[in-house]
Design an enzyme around this catalytic site. Structure first.
Site, PDB file in Angstrom:
ATOM      1  N   GLU A 327       0.823  -1.214   0.000  1.00 32.04           N
ATOM      2  CA  GLU A 327       0.000   0.000   0.000  1.00 32.04           C
ATOM      3  C   GLU A 327       0.858   1.264   0.000  1.00 32.04           C
ATOM      4  OE1 GLU A 327      -3.031  -0.041   3.032  1.00 32.04           O
ATOM      5  OE2 GLU A 327      -4.289  -1.394   1.864  1.00 32.04           O
ATOM      6  N   HIS A 356      10.502 -25.815   1.391  1.00 38.03           N
ATOM      7  CA  HIS A 356       9.971 -27.028   0.751  1.00 38.03           C
ATOM      8  C   HIS A 356       8.841 -26.691  -0.207  1.00 38.03           C
ATOM      9  CE1 HIS A 356      12.223 -29.597   3.618  1.00 38.03           C
ATOM     10  NE2 HIS A 356      12.156 -28.487   4.329  1.00 38.03           N
ATOM     11  N   LYS A 470     -13.630   0.076  -4.720  1.00 33.52           N
ATOM     12  CA  LYS A 470     -14.711   0.514  -3.828  1.00 33.52           C
ATOM     13  C   LYS A 470     -15.829   1.194  -4.619  1.00 33.52           C
ATOM     14  CE  LYS A 470     -12.172   0.934   0.480  1.00 33.52           C
ATOM     15  NZ  LYS A 470     -11.503   1.854   1.395  1.00 33.52           N
TER      16      LYS A 470
HETATM   17  O1  PA5 Z   1      -3.957   0.832   5.470  1.00 30.67           O
HETATM   18  C1  PA5 Z   1      -5.144   1.115   5.386  1.00 30.67           C
HETATM   19  O2  PA5 Z   1      -5.518   2.287   5.517  1.00 30.67           O
HETATM   20  C2  PA5 Z   1      -6.203   0.072   5.153  1.00 30.67           C
HETATM   21  O3  PA5 Z   1      -5.708  -1.197   4.991  1.00 30.67           O
HETATM   22  C3  PA5 Z   1      -7.161   0.063   6.326  1.00 30.67           C
HETATM   23  O4  PA5 Z   1      -6.454  -0.217   7.501  1.00 30.67           O
HETATM   24  C4  PA5 Z   1      -8.287  -0.944   6.148  1.00 30.67           C
HETATM   25  O5  PA5 Z   1      -8.973  -0.703   4.953  1.00 30.67           O
HETATM   26  C5  PA5 Z   1      -9.267  -0.836   7.298  1.00 30.67           C
HETATM   27  O6  PA5 Z   1      -9.783   0.440   7.388  1.00 30.67           O
HETATM   28  P1  PA5 Z   1     -10.542   0.934   8.666  1.00 30.67           P
HETATM   29  O7  PA5 Z   1      -9.638   0.903   9.819  1.00 30.67           O
HETATM   30  O8  PA5 Z   1     -10.997   2.316   8.307  1.00 30.67           O
HETATM   31  O9  PA5 Z   1     -11.725   0.009   8.854  1.00 30.67           O
END
Ligand code: PA5
Length: 484
Positions: A327, A356, A470
């Site tokens: 990310e 393995h 999304k």
């Molecule tokens: O790194 C990020 O921002 C995402 O992976 C969020 O942690 C994930 O989508 C969960 O989001 P939230 O904490 O708003 O539910």
């Protein structure tokens, strides 16, 4: 060659930086960019500003994770927030039977690491006494899988029935609902299903703790609910993105529920941050890690990173790192506006298991990987393999060695074979598997992606790519509801 901190934590880059891999000359040529990266991270440390970083809504947003290791009155982690976490420990110890931690992505992955390292696989099979009065722990919300959710609900109902018949009391279950945005589909759908089902069970007493954005002007859905229902609340502060949130209440509430030493964890992170204050790349482990991986990708085409800890309970660390790397650095656009995709594809592996399974590929597949090992130098628990079957000479040969020595022999052999095959690798060594060294390692990795974002000129703190699905999913859900 390695950088070793006073604690014994080390980053050994012999097999990543040498005349047959990233060269000293390439590293030297990077000096101007490294200088700029250090300046940028210096500004981030000081006032939370990262050039060009905007929130999801397109407004400037601070980046404050580097403040989290420091416990101070005016900081995100303070004596007051730690006291608040201690209240959670006091409230669950010897009272709550089970905690269900609901969250996904950054609101799950780090918590899983803390749980695995502290508790291991058999925590829930221990007696409450053996757990020091701390509750059993379950995870949910990290998928939208009806079968597993059903299994969890049935399991808790079954435990409740036993509690009623044997102990003549209800089972107390605490739902720890973690969502920064407070409305994530995966987390909230599981929360609603689990809450509803357990609420209907007369043998279960249910409680909720909410961990979400504390903003009251524009409260998240979860925040609103917590205020309405009077649930205790913990914070995911502004400026701390999901993948960096293990050092704030997101990870620390889980820590508080299992007796994980929060101060030691933050102390390890702080020691790492202090070690990374220097601009000297040969002394700053996060910067050197970023620089070598950046060069391995840009100059040598090594743009896959296999994160391969040796030890079962570190597999979730590898999964946590996947999110951090993917990310943070997997971006289509440079901050200059240039459309030029960047990033290393992360791969989860665990030693010796994946020797393995995956190692054939690492050893002979495309020359496009860096294998990043993690080793624990001193395992507190160990066995000498006994000579139980002397009539079998092949087995007698492996007797007498400790399991930890065998594990390290396997890792070192893997590293050596990779090197001989022209493959790149590096090693992080934790002196022991404990809260302090885990804090050092996780913080180093978090800071490293911040440095690498600067080197590659990408915003390491946004994730515009997840908005694409999304946008499609919203109408899809609506349609699915209508069909039903
Ligand atoms: O790194 C990020 O921002 C995402 O992976 C969020 O942690 C994930 O989508 C969960 O989001 P939230 O904490 O708003 O539910």
């Amino acid at each position: 060659m390695s950088i070793t901190l006073p604690s014994g934590f080390s980053f050994d880059y012999d097999n990543l930086c040498n005349e047959n891999a990233v060269t000293a000359e390439e590293l030297a040529e990077l000096a101007p960019k490294l200088k700029e990266a250090c300046e940028a991270i210096g500004v981030m440390r000081k006032n939370g500003v990262i050039r060009g970083h905007l929130s999801k809504d397109g407004t400037p947003e601070k980046v404050l994770f580097s403040q989290l290791p420091y416990i101070a009155d005016d900081h995100l982690n303070s004596e007051a927030t730690l006291a608040h976490l201690a209240e959670l420990t006091d409230s669950v110890r010897n009272r709550v039977d089970a905690v269900v931690s609901l969250g996904i992505g950054g609101s799950y992955l780090g918590n899983r690491v803390l749980f695995d390292v502290k508790c291991g696989e058999f925590w829930n099979s221990k007696t409450a006494e053996e757990r020091g009065g701390m509750p059993e722990i379950y995870f949910s919300g990290q998928n939208i899988d009806p079968r597993r959710t059903r299994d969890l609900i049935n399991h808790l109902k079954h435990k409740a029935a036993i509690s009623r018949s044997h102990r003549k009391r209800e089972l107390t279950v605490l739902l720890l609902v973690i969502s920064k945005s407070g409305g994530t589909l995966d987390t909230m759908s599981n929360f609603m299903v689990v809450y509803d089902e357990l609420k209907k069970c007369q043998d279960i007493s249910i409680e909720v703790v909410a961990v979400t954005d504390p903003n009251t002007e524009k409260p998240t859905l979860l925040k609103k609910l917590a205020m309405e229902q009077g649930w205790p609340q913990y914070s995911v502060p502004d400026g701390v993105g999901g993948r960096f949130s293990v050092f704030c209440d997101v990870g620390l509430t889980m820590a508080a529920c299992v007796g994980f030493d929060i101060r030691q964890f933050l102390a390890g992170a702080r020691a790492m941050d202090e070690a990374c204050l220097t601009d000297d790349v040969m002394k700053n482990p996060a910067l050197l890690n970023a620089a070598l991986k950046y060069l391995a990708g840009e100059k040598h085409g090594r743009d896959l990173e296999v994160m391969m800890p040796y030890g079962d309970y570190l597999k979730s660390l590898s999964e946590w790192y996947i999110q951090l790397l993917a990310e943070s650095l997997g971006k289509g656009e440079r901050r200059s506006g240039e459309q030029s995709p960047y990033g290393r594809t992360p791969i989860v592996a665990v030693g010796t298991t994946d020797m393995h399974a995956q190692t054939q590929q690492h050893q002979e597949g495309k020359l496009n990987k860096v294998v990043q090992f993690i080793r624990v130098a001193d395992w507190e628990e160990d066995y000498v393999v006994p000579d139980v079957f002397p009539s079998a000479p092949k087995l007698s040969e492996i007797a007498g060695v400790t399991m930890s020595a065998a594990l390290e022999v396997a890792r070192a052999a893997n590293a050596q074979a990779l090197k001989e095959g022209g493959r790149y690798s590096a090693v992080y060594t934790l002196p022991k598997l404990n809260e302090y060294h885990l804090g050092e390692l996780m913080y180093m990795l978090a800071l490293s992606v911040a440095y690498e974002g600067e080197l590659a000129d990408v915003d390491a703190f946004n994730q515009p790519g997840v908005e694409a699905y999304k946008r499609i999913m919203g109408p899809g859900l609506k349609a699915a509801k209508e069909i039903k």
